[in-house]
Design an enzyme around this catalytic site. Structure first.
Site, mmCIF file in Angstrom:
data_model
loop_
_atom_site.group_PDB
_atom_site.id
_atom_site.type_symbol
_atom_site.label_atom_id
_atom_site.label_comp_id
_atom_site.label_asym_id
_atom_site.label_seq_id
_atom_site.Cartn_x
_atom_site.Cartn_y
_atom_site.Cartn_z
ATOM 1 N N ASP A 299 0.924 -1.224 -0.040
ATOM 2 C CA ASP A 299 -0.143 -0.047 0.061
ATOM 3 C C ASP A 299 0.917 1.199 0.083
ATOM 4 O O ASP A 299 1.711 1.387 0.401
ATOM 5 C CB ASP A 299 -0.776 0.115 1.238
ATOM 6 C CG ASP A 299 -2.138 1.166 1.073
ATOM 7 O OD1 ASP A 299 -3.278 0.376 0.803
ATOM 8 O OD2 ASP A 299 -2.261 2.058 1.038
ATOM 9 N N THR B 66 -12.137 2.330 -5.881
ATOM 10 C CA THR B 66 -12.723 3.015 -6.902
ATOM 11 C C THR B 66 -14.092 3.872 -6.502
ATOM 12 O O THR B 66 -15.261 3.406 -6.678
ATOM 13 C CB THR B 66 -13.445 2.132 -7.824
ATOM 14 O OG1 THR B 66 -14.161 0.947 -7.359
ATOM 15 C CG2 THR B 66 -12.201 1.340 -8.626
ATOM 16 N N PHE C 11 -17.274 -10.221 -3.444
ATOM 17 C CA PHE C 11 -18.729 -9.845 -2.885
ATOM 18 C C PHE C 11 -18.786 -9.806 -1.479
ATOM 19 O O PHE C 11 -19.782 -10.104 -0.863
ATOM 20 C CB PHE C 11 -19.556 -11.202 -3.401
ATOM 21 C CG PHE C 11 -19.613 -11.455 -4.879
ATOM 22 C CD1 PHE C 11 -20.007 -10.520 -5.745
ATOM 23 C CD2 PHE C 11 -18.711 -12.313 -5.510
ATOM 24 C CE1 PHE C 11 -19.956 -10.694 -7.207
ATOM 25 C CE2 PHE C 11 -18.664 -12.664 -6.901
ATOM 26 C CZ PHE C 11 -19.035 -11.646 -7.547
ATOM 27 N N LYS D 276 -20.485 -8.413 -10.809
ATOM 28 C CA LYS D 276 -20.251 -7.482 -9.429
ATOM 29 C C LYS D 276 -21.503 -6.412 -9.360
ATOM 30 O O LYS D 276 -22.065 -6.302 -8.539
ATOM 31 C CB LYS D 276 -18.855 -7.081 -9.264
ATOM 32 C CG LYS D 276 -18.571 -6.052 -8.058
ATOM 33 C CD LYS D 276 -18.846 -6.805 -6.980
ATOM 34 C CE LYS D 276 -18.917 -5.471 -5.778
ATOM 35 N NZ LYS D 276 -18.589 -6.037 -4.536
ATOM 36 N N ALA E 244 -37.221 -2.564 5.515
ATOM 37 C CA ALA E 244 -37.674 -1.210 5.298
ATOM 38 C C ALA E 244 -36.751 -0.445 6.300
ATOM 39 O O ALA E 244 -36.792 -0.621 7.588
ATOM 40 C CB ALA E 244 -39.171 -0.924 5.040
ATOM 41 N N CYS F 240 -20.213 0.777 -0.843
ATOM 42 C CA CYS F 240 -20.352 0.095 -2.124
ATOM 43 C C CYS F 240 -21.606 0.341 -2.773
ATOM 44 O O CYS F 240 -21.753 0.836 -3.759
ATOM 45 C CB CYS F 240 -20.353 -1.442 -1.784
ATOM 46 S SG CYS F 240 -18.547 -2.137 -1.461
ATOM 47 N N LYS G 277 -22.375 4.026 -4.276
ATOM 48 C CA LYS G 277 -21.535 4.482 -5.343
ATOM 49 C C LYS G 277 -21.516 3.534 -6.502
ATOM 50 O O LYS G 277 -21.478 4.005 -7.628
ATOM 51 C CB LYS G 277 -20.114 4.848 -5.158
ATOM 52 C CG LYS G 277 -19.257 3.553 -4.544
ATOM 53 C CD LYS G 277 -17.857 3.183 -5.178
ATOM 54 C CE LYS G 277 -17.273 1.855 -4.588
ATOM 55 N NZ LYS G 277 -16.806 1.145 -5.489
ATOM 56 N N LYS H 45 -24.183 0.261 8.964
ATOM 57 C CA LYS H 45 -24.850 -0.865 9.415
ATOM 58 C C LYS H 45 -24.025 -1.295 10.450
ATOM 59 O O LYS H 45 -23.069 -1.089 11.025
ATOM 60 C CB LYS H 45 -24.908 -1.955 8.151
ATOM 61 C CG LYS H 45 -23.621 -2.442 7.747
ATOM 62 C CD LYS H 45 -23.686 -3.429 6.950
ATOM 63 C CE LYS H 45 -22.472 -4.255 6.630
ATOM 64 N NZ LYS H 45 -22.436 -5.587 5.687
HETATM 65 C C1 UDX Z 1 -22.576 -4.789 -0.110
HETATM 66 C C2 UDX Z 1 -22.748 -6.042 -0.839
HETATM 67 O O1 UDX Z 1 -24.114 -6.962 0.104
HETATM 68 C C3 UDX Z 1 -21.717 -6.931 -1.000
HETATM 69 O O2 UDX Z 1 -22.083 -8.385 -1.628
HETATM 70 C C4 UDX Z 1 -20.743 -6.127 -1.750
HETATM 71 O O3 UDX Z 1 -19.652 -6.989 -1.907
HETATM 72 C C5 UDX Z 1 -20.436 -4.902 -0.936
HETATM 73 O O4 UDX Z 1 -21.597 -3.972 -0.885
HETATM 74 P P1 UDX Z 1 -21.981 -4.013 2.385
HETATM 75 O O5 UDX Z 1 -21.889 -2.747 1.929
HETATM 76 O O6 UDX Z 1 -21.095 -4.542 3.436
HETATM 77 O O7 UDX Z 1 -21.991 -5.126 1.180
HETATM 78 O O8 UDX Z 1 -23.465 -4.018 3.061
HETATM 79 P P2 UDX Z 1 -24.893 -4.927 3.038
HETATM 80 O O9 UDX Z 1 -24.825 -5.609 4.186
HETATM 81 O O10 UDX Z 1 -25.104 -5.066 1.873
HETATM 82 O O11 UDX Z 1 -25.795 -3.572 3.447
HETATM 83 C C6 UDX Z 1 -25.932 -2.223 2.725
HETATM 84 C C7 UDX Z 1 -26.744 -1.247 3.305
HETATM 85 O O12 UDX Z 1 -27.878 -1.701 3.070
HETATM 86 C C8 UDX Z 1 -26.751 -0.876 4.775
HETATM 87 O O13 UDX Z 1 -26.790 0.312 4.928
HETATM 88 C C9 UDX Z 1 -27.855 -1.650 5.267
HETATM 89 O O14 UDX Z 1 -28.247 -0.927 6.702
HETATM 90 C C10 UDX Z 1 -28.878 -1.492 4.298
HETATM 91 N N1 UDX Z 1 -29.933 -2.505 4.319
HETATM 92 C C11 UDX Z 1 -29.649 -3.897 4.178
HETATM 93 C C12 UDX Z 1 -31.291 -2.203 4.372
HETATM 94 O O15 UDX Z 1 -31.463 -0.913 4.565
HETATM 95 N N2 UDX Z 1 -32.148 -3.104 4.404
HETATM 96 C C13 UDX Z 1 -31.880 -4.530 4.284
HETATM 97 O O16 UDX Z 1 -33.074 -5.120 4.239
HETATM 98 C C14 UDX Z 1 -30.473 -4.942 4.185
#
Ligand code: UDX
Length: 441
Positions: free
Chosen positions: A30, A85, A147, A211, A259, A267, A270, A330
């Protein structure tokens, strides 16, 4: 195998440590000296369950090292590129600066026969654009998207539900060079391959699209249920019961039908914007025009949560004590990038509320972004004297471990807004609280 991982952020650091735990000899590279210094000492630069242990173990075994010297990648059979990215400052497209810089720095050090494996989430067409430069060194480029979910990143990396590898191919199919590259990747991920995890070998464009389309689908699912919440709000229906009911249909499924204040993080927001931007460049903007709507629905829900607090407090939050439970995008994460939780806090502050915010892991990151907010480590301390409380990240500390009677003994006003529909509405009401959910009567 000897592997290198370029970029030791969220993706790269987890990938490097996870690969070392599989028995590979891994060097992480890095440009950020402080990050490399911390990682070399076995310190995880962010909160991710299990990462700390993995780093300590792999560094002690001698299989994992970190450096700022790109030359250290020499001798590695596979070079993973896992740099960020982010969204461009002045547009929706992905900022490819870091990918381009990483590839520029890496290529002088790769040897014929090596594999360069892109892991970053990139606009479709990126791999095709880089392949020739990689081929000129005698190495082969593959695209191997990731993922992983934050909070489950180690598990998702060591034991993914599928592996996808985009390799050189022609209209006749995967080339011989592509087959060889896929075999090398099978060796990298040998435990998953041995247990029969789906291993999908395809062309570059499909791998890149897998992806972004997966993320687009997940975002759409969340915005779908949030759109239903908006309809529920004007009809008196309950979106959580609705989600349970439609979720019993195996074709729909209950997951990602939560909801609330919507999605955030590094992720989904963006990635759907970058996908729209790329589709427009390709002349197919209309094919994913719905993603603009998905984004808009998602952003609207934050405003709805704020409105619930304002209305519950009689039309104004000016000089009212509002306690915000959660800052991370989250639970199980200290990440506040594009966090709807933090955004709700900032909006309430902007309306003149005296906002007190707490979170089990994300306070430090949140404070750096929004020093104007009042951060308190202790949950109960944060609740003391509140005129209204809003839950915006569904940590167990708020969802399971906060009894409404106990919370009621700390606050001034028993008003609770459940921005994640994660509380037992009946229990809170029974304890004398005015309870407001998202898309619930
Ligand atoms: C996500 C994808 O799940 C993952 O596969 C990818 O590689 C990267 O992006 P991540 O950003 O870690 O992963 O979070 P994720 O668990 O998917 O939650 C994304 C957002 O959605 C959070 O803010 C979460 O609170 C929200 N969410 C999730 C909801 O609002 N409702 C849901 O039912 C599920």
């Amino acid at each position: 195998m000897r592997l290198s991982v370029i970029g030791c952020g969220y993706l790269g650091a987890v990938h490097a440590a996870s690969m070392a735990s599989l028995g590979h000899e891994v060097v992480g590279v890095d440009v950020d000296e402080r990050k490399v210094e911390a990682l070399s000492k076995g310190e995880a630069p962010f909160f991710e369950p299990g990462l700390q242990e993995l780093l300590t173990e792999s560094i002690a075994s001698g299989r994992l090292t970190f450096t700022t010297e790109m030359a250290a990648v020499r001798g590695s059979q596979v070079h993973f590129v896992g740099v960020g990215t982010p969204q461009q400052r002045d547009g929706d497209a992905a900022d490819m600066t870091f990918v381009n810089a990483a590839v520029d720095a890496l290529l002088p050090h790769v040897s014929p026969g090596d594999i360069v494996a892109g892991k970053s989430t990139v606009p479709v067409g990126t791999a095709a654009g880089l392949a020739e430069r990689v081929a000129a060194t005698g190495a082969t480029l593959v695209w191997n998207p990731e993922f992983l979910r934050e909070g489950w990143a180690v598990q998702d990396t060591i034991d993914p539900d599928r592996l996808v590898v985009g390799v050189p191919s022609t209209s006749a199919g995967v080339t011989v060079e592509g087959e060889r590259a896929a075999d090398i990747l099978r060796e990298v991920y040998h435990p998953s391959v041995a247990k029969g995890t789906p291993f999908i070998v395809t062309d570059y464009a499909t791998a890149e699209l897998v992806k972004v389309s997966a993320n687009a689908f997940l975002a759409t699912k969340i915005s779908f249920i949030n759109a239903m919440a908006e309809i529920a709000e004007v009809t008196g229906a309950d979106v959580t019961t609705l989600a349970d009911a439609i979720g019993h249909d195996a074709r729909i499924g209950r997951r990602f039908l939560g909801a609330g204040i919507g999605f955030g993080g590094g992720c989904l927001p963006k990635d759907i914007r970058a996908f729209s931007a790329r589709a427009e460049e390709l002349g197919r903007g209309e094919s994913v025009a719905f993603l603009r709507e998905v984004d808009a629905i998602n952003l609207r829900r934050r405003g709805r949560a704020v409105d619930l607090v304002v209305d519950a407090l009689g039309g104004s939050v000016f000089k009212k004590n509002v306690t915000v439970l959660g800052a991370a995008f989250k639970p199980h994460s200290d990440d506040v990038r594009d966090s709807p939780a933090l955004d709700v806090a900032v909006r309430l502050h902007g309306l003149g509320a005296w906002v007190t915010i707490t979170d089990p892991e994300a306070i430090e990151n949140a404070r750096r972004l929004h020093p104007q907010l009042n951060f308190v480590d202790d949950r109960d301390e944060a609740l003391r004297g509140a005129d209204a409380v809003i839950v915006v990240t569904e940590w167990d500390e708020y969802r399971r471990e906060l009894a409404p009677e106990h919370a009621g003994s700390l606050v001034t006003g028993k008003i609770i807004v459940d921005g994640r529909n994660c509380l037992d509405a009946a229990a809170w009401r029974a304890a004398g609280w005015q309870y407001f959910g998202m898309g619930r009567p």
